[in-house]
Design a protein around this motif. Sequence first.
Motif, PDB file in Angstrom:
ATOM      1  N   ASP A 195      -5.003  -8.619   3.508  1.00  9.64           N
ATOM      2  CA  ASP A 195      -4.327  -9.213   2.362  1.00  9.64           C
ATOM      3  C   ASP A 195      -3.297 -10.228   2.842  1.00  9.64           C
ATOM      4  O   ASP A 195      -2.999 -10.326   4.045  1.00  9.64           O
ATOM      5  CB  ASP A 195      -3.650  -8.115   1.530  1.00  9.64           C
TER       6      ASP A 195
ATOM      7  N   ASP B 259       0.535 -12.501   1.375  1.00  6.07           N
ATOM      8  CA  ASP B 259       1.592 -12.630   0.372  1.00  6.07           C
ATOM      9  C   ASP B 259       2.538 -13.735   0.813  1.00  6.07           C
ATOM     10  O   ASP B 259       2.564 -14.131   1.988  1.00  6.07           O
ATOM     11  CB  ASP B 259       2.347 -11.305   0.217  1.00  6.07           C
TER      12      ASP B 259
ATOM     13  N   ASP C  92       4.431  -7.833  -0.004  1.00  6.40           N
ATOM     14  CA  ASP C  92       3.618  -6.666  -0.374  1.00  6.40           C
ATOM     15  C   ASP C  92       2.157  -6.927  -0.008  1.00  6.40           C
ATOM     16  O   ASP C  92       1.603  -7.975  -0.364  1.00  6.40           O
ATOM     17  CB  ASP C  92       3.717  -6.382  -1.873  1.00  6.40           C
TER      18      ASP C  92
ATOM     19  N   GLN D 256      -1.770  -5.183  -0.103  1.00  6.19           N
ATOM     20  CA  GLN D 256      -2.556  -4.143  -0.768  1.00  6.19           C
ATOM     21  C   GLN D 256      -3.461  -3.433   0.226  1.00  6.19           C
ATOM     22  O   GLN D 256      -4.149  -4.066   1.028  1.00  6.19           O
ATOM     23  CB  GLN D 256      -3.393  -4.762  -1.889  1.00  6.19           C
ATOM     24  N   GLN D 257      -3.444  -2.096   0.132  1.00  7.79           N
ATOM     25  CA  GLN D 257      -4.325  -1.300   0.991  1.00  7.79           C
ATOM     26  C   GLN D 257      -5.734  -1.265   0.425  1.00  7.79           C
ATOM     27  O   GLN D 257      -5.939  -1.280  -0.796  1.00  7.79           O
ATOM     28  CB  GLN D 257      -3.797   0.125   1.161  1.00  7.79           C
TER      29      GLN D 257
ATOM     30  N   ASN E  73       0.133   1.058  -0.809  1.00  8.75           N
ATOM     31  CA  ASN E  73       0.267  -0.316  -0.347  1.00  8.75           C
ATOM     32  C   ASN E  73       1.394  -0.450   0.673  1.00  8.75           C
ATOM     33  O   ASN E  73       2.305   0.380   0.739  1.00  8.75           O
ATOM     34  CB  ASN E  73       0.534  -1.257  -1.528  1.00  8.75           C
TER      35      ASN E  73
ATOM     36  N   GLU F   3       4.489  -2.130   1.233  1.00 10.19           N
ATOM     37  CA  GLU F   3       5.421  -2.841   0.359  1.00 10.19           C
ATOM     38  C   GLU F   3       6.727  -3.181   1.075  1.00 10.19           C
ATOM     39  O   GLU F   3       7.100  -2.567   2.069  1.00 10.19           O
ATOM     40  CB  GLU F   3       5.719  -1.989  -0.881  1.00 10.19           C
TER      41      GLU F   3
END
Length: 218
Positions: free
Chosen positions: A153, A155, A189, A191-192, A199, A201
């Motif tokens: 992921d 961010d 953050d 996401q798993q 997650n 975070e």
Amino acid sequence: MEVTMLNIFHKRFLISAVTYMLIVQSAMADNNLYVTGFVGLLDTGSYNFSNASFGNKAVITTEQGMNVGIAIGVNLSSNMRAEFELSRTTNNTSEIGTPYVAYDGSIDASFALVNLWYDLPTDTKIKPYVGGGIGYAQISHAGSASGIAIVDDSDTSFAAQIGVGGRISIGANGAIDIGYRYKFFNGTDLQQLQLGGQNFENGKYGSHSINVGYSYNF
């Protein structure tokens, strides 16, 4: 509230970027523009985050990595410079949690920063400098444990850096730039991938790098 503050920062950063471009346009007419490319060794140490599965032991240990980038700069005066920097850091991961579990993956961060540097006045070809910058960062992370993918992921976050270094004049238009940088950002953050997994975070990133670059003044 968080969204509102982020929107305010977006607007301020956009205004700063537009103002900087206007300064660059003026500098091009006055021959005050320069470009710097750099590469360096990077030590991130660890990436800390919040995750109920790990309690207060949520940490990813990283190996030494690389930092590369380019900056377009403006000589505002004989001792003050402004820059727009695009750079990228990359680290491989080795362990996660405490007690540690083997963790294969990478943590990459891309930065867009507006910097301000102050050159200390000297009577030699070597000019020490100090300064820093603010802007955006995007973290990208993919990791797996025991062959099972855990995270893949990215961010974005507000980011900043501080730095010191020295520039050595080479010829009429060139300079070797050797410097230290500390880049950091918080609140990311990730996401798993696993069903029911917590997650990653409120991530906290900080990297130390020693860079060598070359600047050319137009």
